[in-house]
Design an enzyme around this catalytic site. Sequence first.
Site, PDB file in Angstrom:
ATOM      1  N   LEU A   1       9.564 -28.811 -31.444  1.00 26.40           N
ATOM      2  CA  LEU A   1       8.933 -27.830 -30.581  1.00 26.40           C
ATOM      3  C   LEU A   1       7.935 -28.643 -29.785  1.00 26.40           C
ATOM      4  CD1 LEU A   1       8.819 -24.789 -29.931  1.00 26.40           C
ATOM      5  CD2 LEU A   1       7.030 -24.569 -31.663  1.00 26.40           C
ATOM      6  N   ASP A   2       8.112 -28.722 -28.459  1.00 24.91           N
ATOM      7  CA  ASP A   2       7.356 -29.707 -27.690  1.00 24.91           C
ATOM      8  C   ASP A   2       5.846 -29.509 -27.809  1.00 24.91           C
ATOM      9  OD1 ASP A   2       6.198 -28.444 -25.040  1.00 24.91           O
ATOM     10  OD2 ASP A   2       8.196 -27.563 -25.260  1.00 24.91           O
ATOM     11  N   LYS A   3       5.118 -30.546 -27.494  1.00 29.12           N
ATOM     12  CA  LYS A   3       3.670 -30.605 -27.716  1.00 29.12           C
ATOM     13  C   LYS A   3       2.929 -29.447 -27.059  1.00 29.12           C
ATOM     14  CE  LYS A   3      -0.240 -33.829 -27.360  1.00 29.12           C
ATOM     15  NZ  LYS A   3      -0.651 -35.200 -26.974  1.00 29.12           N
TER      16      LYS A   3
END
Length: 238
Positions: free
Chosen positions: A103-105
């Site tokens: 889950l991207d930053k």
Amino acid sequence: MHPDKVRLNKFLSDSGLCSRREADRIIEENRVTVDGEIASVGMYVSNDRDIRIDGKRIHNKERTILIAVNKPKGIVCTTAVNEKNNIVDLVNHKERIYPIGRLDKDSEGLILMTNDGDIVNRMMRSRYGHEKEYIVEVDRPITKTFIDKMSSGIPILGTVTKKCSVERTGSKKFRIILTQGMNLQIRRMCAHLGYDVISLKRVRILNIELNDLKEGTYRELSDDEKRTLLNMIEHSKE
């Protein structure tokens, strides 16, 4: 009771064979033996015992850990210790666990973590269409054209995204359910249509929902959640 011992029904449930209730039923039917003797409901066992169902040895293994984490924005889904904001340090679990997927930053919400590499491999096989649900806010009002195009497929990364369910939930918010996991997929899809993502939260993975789990915390999946999830990914073995 010795600290290394657990109830027999829990031992059988943790092996992934059945629920605790089903384990009790199997024990009551005298189908379970411990060191060659018929087992009894409620007895405690340790990992060094010879435990069998219908004569078949139940191989001992470490307890499968499967937790749901509400990842805050700014945390990176990596086990790399050189990343100071990594999710492993955030969770600080006593066992060695790792995230299932990413889950991207700049996104937040639900991510699952486990110590079982087989579960990771099964859930990462996107061709099996494992659903993931997100709530997204963009920088300007959403139109019917936006919804229609997002749901029918957007050309990104040299291909066209699969058809998906998209529902407008507010002037600038929508809900989307994906069955594939391309890099920054939702952000790229929105950008193709001239929209910037303001916030992106994942609220469901298959049968596991984020619900009211507090940001930055985690919980272990219930036996029912775990069993249902494992059943849903059973066909993803190969």
